[in-house]
Scaffold this active site. Structure first.
Site, PDB file in Angstrom:
ATOM      1  N   LYS A  20      28.758  42.758  41.816  1.00 31.36           N
ATOM      2  CA  LYS A  20      28.054  43.701  43.308  1.00 31.36           C
ATOM      3  C   LYS A  20      27.873  43.259  43.972  1.00 31.36           C
ATOM      4  O   LYS A  20      28.157  43.537  45.261  1.00 31.36           O
ATOM      5  CB  LYS A  20      26.977  44.433  42.531  1.00 31.36           C
ATOM      6  N   THR A  26      30.328  37.374  36.252  1.00 35.92           N
ATOM      7  CA  THR A  26      30.375  36.340  34.921  1.00 35.92           C
ATOM      8  C   THR A  26      29.999  36.969  33.891  1.00 35.92           C
ATOM      9  O   THR A  26      28.999  37.759  33.587  1.00 35.92           O
ATOM     10  CB  THR A  26      29.102  35.935  35.536  1.00 35.92           C
ATOM     11  N   GLU A  78      25.865  32.005  31.784  1.00 34.61           N
ATOM     12  CA  GLU A  78      27.197  32.578  33.164  1.00 34.61           C
ATOM     13  C   GLU A  78      28.683  32.414  33.066  1.00 34.61           C
ATOM     14  O   GLU A  78      28.365  32.092  34.191  1.00 34.61           O
ATOM     15  CB  GLU A  78      25.967  33.698  33.856  1.00 34.61           C
ATOM     16  N   HIS A  83      40.367  33.435  35.692  1.00 27.62           N
ATOM     17  CA  HIS A  83      41.454  34.234  35.359  1.00 27.62           C
ATOM     18  C   HIS A  83      41.111  35.491  35.414  1.00 27.62           C
ATOM     19  O   HIS A  83      40.426  36.159  36.110  1.00 27.62           O
ATOM     20  CB  HIS A  83      41.697  34.834  33.758  1.00 27.62           C
ATOM     21  N   TYR A  90      32.962  43.666  28.046  1.00 23.35           N
ATOM     22  CA  TYR A  90      31.745  43.221  27.507  1.00 23.35           C
ATOM     23  C   TYR A  90      32.071  43.226  25.837  1.00 23.35           C
ATOM     24  O   TYR A  90      32.876  43.504  25.150  1.00 23.35           O
ATOM     25  CB  TYR A  90      30.650  44.476  27.832  1.00 23.35           C
ATOM     26  N   PHE A 108      19.603  29.175  47.025  1.00 26.74           N
ATOM     27  CA  PHE A 108      20.630  29.259  48.531  1.00 26.74           C
ATOM     28  C   PHE A 108      19.336  30.549  49.579  1.00 26.74           C
ATOM     29  O   PHE A 108      19.715  31.424  48.853  1.00 26.74           O
ATOM     30  CB  PHE A 108      21.968  29.259  48.508  1.00 26.74           C
TER      31      PHE A 108
HETATM   32  P1  ADP Z   1      26.767  41.889  34.055  1.00 26.68           P
HETATM   33  O1  ADP Z   1      25.059  41.408  35.065  1.00 26.68           O
HETATM   34  O2  ADP Z   1      27.068  42.656  33.447  1.00 26.68           O
HETATM   35  O3  ADP Z   1      27.256  40.280  33.495  1.00 26.68           O
HETATM   36  P2  ADP Z   1      29.327  40.725  36.198  1.00 26.68           P
HETATM   37  O4  ADP Z   1      29.439  41.291  37.927  1.00 26.68           O
HETATM   38  O5  ADP Z   1      28.584  39.778  36.083  1.00 26.68           O
HETATM   39  O6  ADP Z   1      27.658  41.358  35.319  1.00 26.68           O
HETATM   40  O7  ADP Z   1      30.943  41.276  35.931  1.00 26.68           O
HETATM   41  C1  ADP Z   1      30.431  40.784  34.505  1.00 26.68           C
HETATM   42  C2  ADP Z   1      31.455  41.381  33.649  1.00 26.68           C
HETATM   43  O8  ADP Z   1      33.101  41.175  34.148  1.00 26.68           O
HETATM   44  C3  ADP Z   1      31.733  40.802  32.791  1.00 26.68           C
HETATM   45  O9  ADP Z   1      31.081  40.703  31.745  1.00 26.68           O
HETATM   46  C4  ADP Z   1      33.431  40.411  31.847  1.00 26.68           C
HETATM   47  O10 ADP Z   1      33.297  42.094  31.401  1.00 26.68           O
HETATM   48  C5  ADP Z   1      34.609  41.151  33.130  1.00 26.68           C
HETATM   49  N1  ADP Z   1      34.202  40.321  33.760  1.00 26.68           N
HETATM   50  C6  ADP Z   1      35.729  40.149  34.665  1.00 26.68           C
HETATM   51  N2  ADP Z   1      36.694  39.579  35.217  1.00 26.68           N
HETATM   52  C7  ADP Z   1      35.919  38.686  34.642  1.00 26.68           C
HETATM   53  C8  ADP Z   1      36.662  37.053  35.178  1.00 26.68           C
HETATM   54  N3  ADP Z   1      36.878  36.366  35.475  1.00 26.68           N
HETATM   55  N4  ADP Z   1      34.837  36.286  34.438  1.00 26.68           N
HETATM   56  C9  ADP Z   1      33.957  36.905  33.559  1.00 26.68           C
HETATM   57  N5  ADP Z   1      33.691  37.969  33.554  1.00 26.68           N
HETATM   58  C10 ADP Z   1      34.740  39.365  34.163  1.00 26.68           C
HETATM   59 MG    MG Z   2      27.356  38.320  34.976  1.00 26.21          MG
END
Ligand code: ADP
Ligand code: MG
Length: 147
Positions: A20, A26, A78, A83, A90, A108
């Site tokens: 977001k 991550t 994280e 890819h 999840y 930063f």
């Molecule tokens: P959160 O705060 O829940 O970790 P993020 O905004 O960091 O949310 O998004 C992470 C989620 O997005 C991961 O848990 C995974 O399910 C999904 N995701 C999709 N593409 C990727 C990617 N290339 N690397 C890591 N997570 C990814």
């Molecule tokens: Mg994350």
């Protein structure tokens, strides 16, 4: 994390900060079994390989950092998997082989420079992981076996 280090566990929910705010997802790894290990190892940016045992192995660049959402009392792991995924993963088991350390965590002031920095980290990770001394770890059986 003593390189190469192996850690794994389920992908847990965070605050969706990655996608977001920064535009980079991550996959937050559950840190339950790793609190001592995390306490002892430096915050910062690491690179390595990530395995989803039901599927594939990907390059990853990973932030290990104190998390402001836990009042900086806990570190989070994280990895950004290098890819493009069609769907979230999840709850899936994620296995990591940590191959190297890039540099310490930086703070930063502006979001723009943070995003730029993460892309710089990614470039460094991509290139380092193409070197034979690092790329051999993609065949590590740890990445492919459910635990
Ligand atoms: P959160 O705060 O829940 O970790 P993020 O905004 O960091 O949310 O998004 C992470 C989620 O997005 C991961 O848990 C995974 O399910 C999904 N995701 C999709 N593409 C990727 C990617 N290339 N690397 C890591 N997570 C990814
Ligand atoms: Mg994350």
């Amino acid at each position: 994390l003593i390189e190469p280090g192996q850690i794994g566990g389920p992908v847990v929910k965070g605050f969706r900060q990655g996608s977001k705010v920064v535009g980079i997802p991550t996959a937050n790894l559950s840190t339950k079994q790793y609190s001592t290990l995390l306490f002892e190892h430096p915050s910062g940016v690491y690179f390595g390989l990530a395995g989803l045992p039901t599927c594939c192995v990907f390059k990853m660049v990973m932030n290990v950092c104190w998390n402001p959402y836990f009042n900086n009392t806990e570190k989070t792991i994280e990895p950004w998997l290098l890819h493009d995924f069609d769907e979230d993963f999840y709850g899936e088991e994620l296995l990591l082989v940590i191959v190297g350390y890039i540099w310490p965590e930086a703070n930063f002031p502006a979001l723009g420079s943070l995003t730029e920095m993460i892309h710089e980290d990614r470039k460094i990770a991509e290139e380092a992981l193409d070197l034979p001394m690092h790329s051999k770890f993609k065949d590590d059986p740890y990445l492919k076996s459910p635990h």
